[in-house]
Design a protein around this motif. Structure first.
Motif, PDB file in Angstrom:
ATOM      1  N   LEU A   1       0.836  -1.203   0.000  1.00 16.62           N
ATOM      2  CA  LEU A   1       0.000   0.000   0.000  1.00 16.62           C
ATOM      3  C   LEU A   1       0.873   1.256   0.000  1.00 16.62           C
ATOM      4  N   ALA A   2       1.930   1.253   0.814  1.00 16.36           N
ATOM      5  CA  ALA A   2       2.849   2.401   0.852  1.00 16.36           C
ATOM      6  C   ALA A   2       3.552   2.585  -0.489  1.00 16.36           C
TER       7      ALA A   2
ATOM      8  N   ILE B   1      10.533   1.582   4.722  1.00 13.05           N
ATOM      9  CA  ILE B   1       9.314   1.646   5.526  1.00 13.05           C
ATOM     10  C   ILE B   1       9.659   1.367   6.979  1.00 13.05           C
ATOM     11  N   ASN B   2       9.027   2.106   7.863  1.00 10.58           N
ATOM     12  CA  ASN B   2       9.133   1.870   9.297  1.00 10.58           C
ATOM     13  C   ASN B   2       7.745   1.487   9.796  1.00 10.58           C
TER      14      ASN B   2
ATOM     15  N   LEU C   1       5.343   4.391   8.382  1.00  9.83           N
ATOM     16  CA  LEU C   1       5.829   5.572   7.663  1.00  9.83           C
ATOM     17  C   LEU C   1       6.774   5.077   6.574  1.00  9.83           C
ATOM     18  N   ALA C   2       6.663   5.658   5.393  1.00 15.00           N
ATOM     19  CA  ALA C   2       7.539   5.241   4.295  1.00 15.00           C
ATOM     20  C   ALA C   2       8.021   6.471   3.534  1.00 15.00           C
ATOM     21  N   GLN C   3       9.185   6.315   2.934  1.00 13.26           N
ATOM     22  CA  GLN C   3       9.738   7.352   2.053  1.00 13.26           C
ATOM     23  C   GLN C   3      10.339   6.640   0.844  1.00 13.26           C
ATOM     24  N   GLY C   4      10.152   7.225  -0.324  1.00 15.11           N
ATOM     25  CA  GLY C   4      10.677   6.572  -1.518  1.00 15.11           C
ATOM     26  C   GLY C   4      11.056   7.545  -2.599  1.00 15.11           C
ATOM     27  N   THR C   5      11.841   7.031  -3.539  1.00 12.24           N
ATOM     28  CA  THR C   5      12.243   7.783  -4.716  1.00 12.24           C
ATOM     29  C   THR C   5      11.567   7.159  -5.926  1.00 12.24           C
TER      30      THR C   5
END
Length: 139
Positions: A62-63, A86-87, A130-134
């Protein structure tokens, strides 16, 4: 060319509908604007792990998909996920998962995006990841 918010959302739903895995899971695109997205997923028993929590892979899916929609709509070109992290901050417990992502830094070749995933239970949202991506231009 500028399109109405309703047409933009309909176009996004068409793209989501072409993703067999998203269709299999039952993902729903509930909000979409350039660089912003909300995806929802009913948390059925088939998507839970042995302790009754949302499976980490489902939360991760989903993230990832929300990050890619945010980056793709911000860049307005076909895109792919280059990387993301992802955390997991609490178990996903409830009736539904909600992922909200936004593009934070956008260039011609990539967008760095952030996503929050919530578990919805009894009308209350609790942050579970929480997630962060490029996100990069395809091709």
């Amino acid at each position: 060319m500028t399109v109405s918010p309703e047409v933009f959302l309909a176009m996004g739903r068409e793209v989501l509908g072409q993703q067999a895995f998203s269709t299999l899971l039952g993902a729903e695109l509930t909000a979409l604007s350039p660089g912003q997205v909300e995806l929802r997923l009913a948390l059925t028993d088939q998507l839970k792990q042995q302790n009754g929590f949302a499976h980490g892979g489902v939360i991760s899916y989903l993230a990832d998909n929300a990050l890619t929609f945010a980056g793709g709509t911000a860049m307005q070109v076909p895109v792919l996920t280059s990387e993301f992290k992802i955390n997991y901050v609490r178990p996903g417990v409830g009736d539904r998962l909600i992922a909200r992502a936004s593009a934070l830094a956008v260039s011609k070749s990539q967008a760095v995006c952030r996503c929050e995933v919530f578990a919805l239970s009894g009308g209350e949202e609790k942050l579970c990841a929480l997630a962060q991506g490029t996100i990069v231009r395809q091709g």
